[in-house]
Design a protein around this motif. Sequence first.
Motif, PDB file in Angstrom:
ATOM      1  N   PHE A  21       0.823  -1.208   0.000  1.00 42.53           N
ATOM      2  CA  PHE A  21       0.000   0.000   0.000  1.00 42.53           C
ATOM      3  C   PHE A  21       0.861   1.263   0.000  1.00 42.53           C
ATOM      4  CE2 PHE A  21      -2.437  -3.459   1.792  1.00 42.53           C
ATOM      5  CZ  PHE A  21      -3.576  -3.411   1.016  1.00 42.53           C
ATOM      6  N   ILE A  60      -9.070   4.101  -1.382  1.00 44.35           N
ATOM      7  CA  ILE A  60      -9.125   2.785  -0.725  1.00 44.35           C
ATOM      8  C   ILE A  60      -7.746   2.383  -0.220  1.00 44.35           C
ATOM      9  CG2 ILE A  60      -9.500   0.315  -1.104  1.00 44.35           C
ATOM     10  CD1 ILE A  60     -11.722   1.134  -3.121  1.00 44.35           C
ATOM     11  N   PHE A  61      -6.747   2.550  -1.076  1.00 48.50           N
ATOM     12  CA  PHE A  61      -5.390   2.164  -0.694  1.00 48.50           C
ATOM     13  C   PHE A  61      -4.835   3.082   0.393  1.00 48.50           C
ATOM     14  CE2 PHE A  61      -5.339   0.349  -5.122  1.00 48.50           C
ATOM     15  CZ  PHE A  61      -5.284  -0.977  -4.711  1.00 48.50           C
ATOM     16  N   THR A  64      -6.311   1.993   3.785  1.00 45.31           N
ATOM     17  CA  THR A  64      -5.731   0.722   4.224  1.00 45.31           C
ATOM     18  C   THR A  64      -4.275   0.908   4.642  1.00 45.31           C
ATOM     19  OG1 THR A  64      -7.149  -0.355   2.582  1.00 45.31           O
ATOM     20  CG2 THR A  64      -5.442  -1.699   3.615  1.00 45.31           C
ATOM     21  N   SER A 415      -7.216  -7.696   4.059  1.00 44.39           N
ATOM     22  CA  SER A 415      -6.994  -8.170   2.690  1.00 44.39           C
ATOM     23  C   SER A 415      -8.309  -8.540   2.021  1.00 44.39           C
ATOM     24  CB  SER A 415      -6.065  -9.393   2.706  1.00 44.39           C
ATOM     25  OG  SER A 415      -4.822  -9.077   3.252  1.00 44.39           O
ATOM     26  N   VAL A 418     -10.307  -5.219   1.304  1.00 47.80           N
ATOM     27  CA  VAL A 418      -9.723  -4.454   0.193  1.00 47.80           C
ATOM     28  C   VAL A 418      -9.962  -5.163  -1.134  1.00 47.80           C
ATOM     29  CG1 VAL A 418      -7.562  -3.635  -0.816  1.00 47.80           C
ATOM     30  CG2 VAL A 418      -7.987  -3.314   1.607  1.00 47.80           C
TER      31      VAL A 418
END
Length: 445
Positions: A21, A60-61, A64, A415, A418
Amino acid sequence: MDNLLAARSQMALSLGFHIIFSCIGMAMPFFMAVSHYKWLKTGDEQFKNLTKAWSKGVAIFFVTGAVSGTMLSFELGLLWPTFMKHAGPIFGMPFSLEGTAFFIEAIALGFYLYGWKKFKPWFHWFTGVMVGITGLASGILVVSANAWMNSPAGFDFVNGEYLNVDPMKAMFNEAWFSQALHMTIAAFVSTGFAVAGVHALMILKGKNTLFHWKAFKIAISFGAVCAILQPISGDISAKDVAQRQPAKLAAMEAHFKTEERASLIIGGIPNEKEKRVDYAIKIPGALSFLAHGNFKAEVTGLDRIPENNHPPVAITHYAFQVMVGCGVILMLSGILFLIAFYRKKKWLEASWFFRLFAILTPLGYIALEAGWVVTEVGRQPWIIYGVMRTSEAVTPMPGIQYSFYLYSLVYLSLSVVVTFLLYRQIKNIPLKYDANNIHPSLTLK
């Protein structure tokens, strides 16, 4: 499972998860900024749609990565209290600056995500560029801290005391440039090929090919150029490691015996008991040249290093071979793309071409993970190279294995979440962004 193994396993899992990430955060905002720039210059709605799609992926990344990075900061104190007690005041500056960069990145990303039709077009684009710049700065600053562990500087170690601390010298240690350069290029290679691979797969499915072709071209342009440049940064890193960490280089190459005209080993199975490598391809003099720029130079082997200071040879060697092998494949694929784009346009209409890049999707991240295994395992048994052993830094608190199990469950859950979010995002792209818009030249054969 003893405390040392549990603590190292937990850090390995955390770093292996977070690094993906981090690299996406360093590279993907620049893909987004290029697409946005093209929309502003051409008015092509496909680039606007692509920019919005990528911005959701970046968000999103980012979230995370923020979660996993925060967990890592807690783990440093939880698992390695002795290390943090002594090292914190010395290499704390890059971590503090990284926190500042992360803070600015979060603000810029918020402006970017919610700034559509609210900011002037070019200011809005600039906020996206700032997301990329601050993400890149965050990655480089964290790598600087890791480089300090490989090349400690900025203090005097006298009778077990850390004296005359100089945080600037610690941050700009001898290893920071080579590691930061290698890591930055690796981030663009791995993310470029991964993003391009996803869009290549969508092109193969024949849906909204114009949209996915534009995305593929931007991502693979970054990935291909950086993959071709990566061997240069690798050469700089290898020469730096040869000077500062001869044990790591010897483990990488399974180089047991000090000798002149040292051979470069490709493949092979290290036999640590017999101090030899079986079934390897050897290129005479090549290791001497790569390490010292001279085919006749002497390369230090593990025979000149006390055995209690040897890194785990097999793990380091295999990881290094995987990293180099993946890197070579990606470099050749990058050259293939450039040839296709500038000389062999017909290849861009062939299904085998996009099938190749779809297959390559995970390869950059495999190389990335292998490279970090080389960096971290190759430094063992030291947590601060030549100063503090990893076994001296681990927490005496019992039950660390349960923390390892808990963190494993957390990362597994992250995981799954995501993966689901990205799958839904990718699946909805053709439906949401003009599924009937077909690139006329992408009728694949």
